[in-house]
Design an enzyme around this catalytic site. Sequence first.
Site, PDB file in Angstrom:
ATOM      1  N   LEU B 202      59.089  33.599  73.105  1.00 55.45           N
ATOM      2  CA  LEU B 202      60.538  33.459  73.019  1.00 55.45           C
ATOM      3  C   LEU B 202      60.775  31.964  72.886  1.00 55.45           C
ATOM      4  O   LEU B 202      60.198  31.182  73.645  1.00 55.45           O
ATOM      5  CB  LEU B 202      61.200  34.028  74.269  1.00 55.45           C
ATOM      6  CG  LEU B 202      62.732  34.113  74.231  1.00 55.45           C
ATOM      7  CD1 LEU B 202      63.204  35.281  75.086  1.00 55.45           C
ATOM      8  CD2 LEU B 202      63.419  32.845  74.693  1.00 55.45           C
ATOM      9  N   HIS B 325      57.039  43.230  61.034  1.00 53.34           N
ATOM     10  CA  HIS B 325      55.966  42.823  60.122  1.00 53.34           C
ATOM     11  C   HIS B 325      54.659  43.608  60.299  1.00 53.34           C
ATOM     12  O   HIS B 325      53.636  43.200  59.772  1.00 53.34           O
ATOM     13  CB  HIS B 325      55.763  41.296  60.107  1.00 53.34           C
ATOM     14  CG  HIS B 325      55.594  40.627  61.425  1.00 53.34           C
ATOM     15  ND1 HIS B 325      56.267  39.464  61.758  1.00 53.34           N
ATOM     16  CD2 HIS B 325      54.822  40.925  62.470  1.00 53.34           C
ATOM     17  CE1 HIS B 325      55.905  39.093  62.972  1.00 53.34           C
ATOM     18  NE2 HIS B 325      55.019  39.949  63.416  1.00 53.34           N
ATOM     19  N   HIS B 400      54.331  36.586  56.756  1.00 53.72           N
ATOM     20  CA  HIS B 400      54.938  36.878  58.069  1.00 53.72           C
ATOM     21  C   HIS B 400      54.789  35.754  59.083  1.00 53.72           C
ATOM     22  O   HIS B 400      55.366  35.824  60.162  1.00 53.72           O
ATOM     23  CB  HIS B 400      54.359  38.167  58.647  1.00 53.72           C
ATOM     24  CG  HIS B 400      53.084  37.998  59.428  1.00 53.72           C
ATOM     25  ND1 HIS B 400      51.955  37.399  58.907  1.00 53.72           N
ATOM     26  CD2 HIS B 400      52.759  38.339  60.699  1.00 53.72           C
ATOM     27  CE1 HIS B 400      50.998  37.405  59.832  1.00 53.72           C
ATOM     28  NE2 HIS B 400      51.454  37.957  60.920  1.00 53.72           N
TER      29      HIS B 400
END
Lengths: 138, 477
Positions: B202, B325, B400
């Site tokens: 995060l 992804h 990705h």
Amino acid sequence: MGSWEFLDHTADVRLFVRGGDIHDLFITAARALMEVLVGVVPTGDLEYRTVRAEGEGFEELLVDWLRELLFLFQGEGVIAVKHDIIEIDRMHLIARCGCAAFDPMKMSMATDVKAITYHDLVVTEDDRGVSARIVCDV
Amino acid sequence: MELVQRDAYRWEVPKTGRMAVPGLIFSDDVMIEDILRDRGPVQVANVATLPGILTHSLAMPDMHWGYGFPIGGVAAFDIKNGVISPGGVGYDINCGVRLIRTELEHGRIKKKLEELIMELFRAIPSGVGSKGRLHLNEKDERSVLTRGARWAVERGMGGEEDLVRTEDGGVMEGAEPEALSERALTRGKDQLGTLGSGNHFLEIGVVDEVYDDRTARAFGLFTNGVVVQIHSGSRGLGYQVCDDFLKIMGRVTAREGIDIPDRQLACAPIGSDEGREYYSAMACAANYAWANRQVMLHWTREVFMRVLNLSPVELKMNMVYDVCHNIAKFERHTIDGKKREVCVHRKGATRSLPPGHPLVPGPYRDVGQPILIPGDMGTASYVLVGTENAVAETFASTCHGAGRVLSRKAAKQKAQGRAIARELEDQGILVMAAGKNALAEEIPEAYKDVDRVVAAVEGAGLSRKVARLKPIGVIKG
């Protein structure tokens, strides 16, 4: 008493495990997996569980055995630290495993193994014993 | 393996042996050297042997050696005589990224950054085997598996506008919880709302550079604006689904007489019972992942409001987009001038849809679909937008992420004796990590240069740059 080492793989953990015989190989592979998962294997009160694995041949059986131990850790929160293989042939394995509860506050966490893969899997026998190469997805 | 360079960004793996189609690797002169050093190209060739594969076995510039399929691989299969493969999706089903924008400029949070990171670390469980603040009973878990991110929104964790800005609206059709094993369900009960470990993170960042003003504005992005990225997936539930079905499909592959060069490529005909069951189970895991990221978004908003003492209106913490992804999807593509229904596997690849495409959500229909490319924790991430050329050439797919170049073992050796957190702090990036190996294994040198990866997909016309994001605070699992 078997031995293990880590081989290079770009994304994952690749293990090379050696044992005197099949029995030894499977126990050593279990120890190697424990080291990958928690680093230092914990001691303390053990609870015994029966673990069964199946496969068609030793390669598939080895993957299934390690998958069962991985599920004990990730699904049930216990780490199998002692492995007593009671029966083993090319299709089946039955073991009694001494398991310690995994306490993240007290125990070190090492690697989150997602799965034991079939990729590049080999079990070979030579005059020094039996060896295996296993890739764990992390 | 011999590759044939077609142009500055394309290398062909010629069709040999049992390959049904050639391979096509997107890269550049520098990255191709790394690609040739590991076994990725062999895996591209292996995928090309699977029944029903169409046009090419593709690989994006961030590709690297995986297991079975390469990471960064894209393969589309004919719906009638093609296959579906759990290994073509990967263990972390619907691993993906969501990006949230705010109305804040960097200066507004500088003094509060440490507190924000500490509070986020406390609010969102991370690390190996992390359990969540939620415990799902059987009924709730079923609902998560069939309703995805909508489940969280219905419980007050977000709004409709979040769902609109999520790929497929945050719900994959066809999910049937009956297709999941007891083990998968057990593993799902306590892990909703957890980040996990490995490369998941995060991150609080700022928009460092804007390349396309109009599109950036449409996405809500502006230079120096504060953003949040969440990178996570379907956790233990997804891993278990993949594991269960690889075992099942090993038998199917033998039964159907499909000759595979690597057991990890085990697959089943799309229309077979096992193929359909895998799809239903995969859809459950995809929905779990969307609910997971939605819950984490909600907690992130709560922390921002509390720490900065600002209202939702002042913060305007709106979703930019959420992409997956690692997924297999039924899509319509034009092949040799004919519209066909195909099953596209993207394993470490992102969908790339151009302006005007009907699957681009309303707010972005005029500019195209946002594509989120997370980099490593020390450099940058990118926001791209989809193109027509991706539709024509790669079944609407692009890269990705940065893609690894060093193994975890090699990364740890490189990091030995270094204070990685301190090194990053010196660059203005605050890092907190749950696992003791997390930082060492994820050092910036372990990854390809994300600038190059993105330049290659832009050069090949698979997507276009919109903005670059620079990390300022990171939580690693």
